[in-house]
Scaffold this active site. Structure first.
Site, PDB file in Angstrom:
ATOM      1  N   SER A   7      30.740  27.239 -10.695  1.00 21.93           N
ATOM      2  CA  SER A   7      30.846  27.167 -11.995  1.00 21.93           C
ATOM      3  C   SER A   7      31.497  25.870 -12.768  1.00 21.93           C
ATOM      4  CB  SER A   7      31.503  28.416 -12.843  1.00 21.93           C
ATOM      5  OG  SER A   7      32.784  28.378 -12.813  1.00 21.93           O
ATOM      6  N   LYS A  59      38.260  27.790 -15.571  1.00 21.65           N
ATOM      7  CA  LYS A  59      37.495  27.070 -16.686  1.00 21.65           C
ATOM      8  C   LYS A  59      38.012  26.023 -17.636  1.00 21.65           C
ATOM      9  CE  LYS A  59      34.225  30.351 -15.998  1.00 21.65           C
ATOM     10  NZ  LYS A  59      33.226  30.262 -15.093  1.00 21.65           N
TER      11      LYS A  59
END
Length: 192
Positions: A44, A85
């Site tokens: 990701s 993230k």
């Protein structure tokens, strides 16, 4: 003479025990409150971070100041799961993506860390689909005390666009990371 040698050995043994105990305690304190290694799992955050990279989480800096836009953070989702993230939206921000372009509070923002993926797209689609906070999360702005985060690999990232993840509270953030410490060929002290 033998008693003197045994006494010296016993004293030396206890000095070693104290040194080892101190080292273990120091390691615990450093890992718990200052820095800790974290394993990247999944794709990701590619190309910035790759699967199985090891990064160092800085737990000090963010406690002394707030997080900044585009910081890469480690988020504690639950006891077994951490996400890595990038902070896109700060409290009070209005976030929108249109035609693969980020807009924050109506202002266009460049994201140079996405250029590699955008250039490598094999289809005519976009890297980041169009959305607004209101469409995805039912809010017009990022709530106070929360952040909006995205993975750099936007097509596969499970991030704040997903209502199950949603906004991330400040308490969930373990710290920032900008050091890849393993594997050797990926070592980087200030990635973006």
């Amino acid at each position: 003479m033998e008693e003197k040698i045994q006494g010296k050995q016993k004293s030396e043994f206890w000095e070693w025990v104290k040194a080892i105990a101190f080292a273990l305690m120091l390691t615990f304190v450093i890992k718990q409150f200052l820095f800790t290694p974290v394993l990247v799992k999944g794709a990701s955050m590619m190309p910035t971070l790759e699967d199985h990279d090891r990064v160092i989480v800085n737990k000090i800096g963010p406690t002394l100041q707030s997080y900044d836009r585009f910081d890469i953070v480690v988020i504690e989702m639950n006891e077994e799961t951490n996400y890595i993230k990038r902070i896109i939206g700060l409290p009070g921000d209005k976030i929108e993506y249109k035609d693969d372009q980020l807009y924050i509070n109506g202002e266009k923002y460049n994201e140079p860390y996405l250029d590699q993926y955008k250039n490598e797209l094999k289809d005519t689609g976009t890297l980041t689909y169009d959305f607004t906070l209101d469409q995805n999360l039912g809010e017009t702005t990022v709530p106070e005390g929360y952040y909006f985060v995205l993975g750099d690999n936007r097509r596969v990232s499970n991030d704040s666009r997903n209502p199950e993840v949603g906004f991330i509270s400040e308490e969930q953030i373990m710290g920032t990371t900008n050091i890849i410490c393993w594997p050797m060929e990926h070592i980087d002290l200030r990635f973006n």
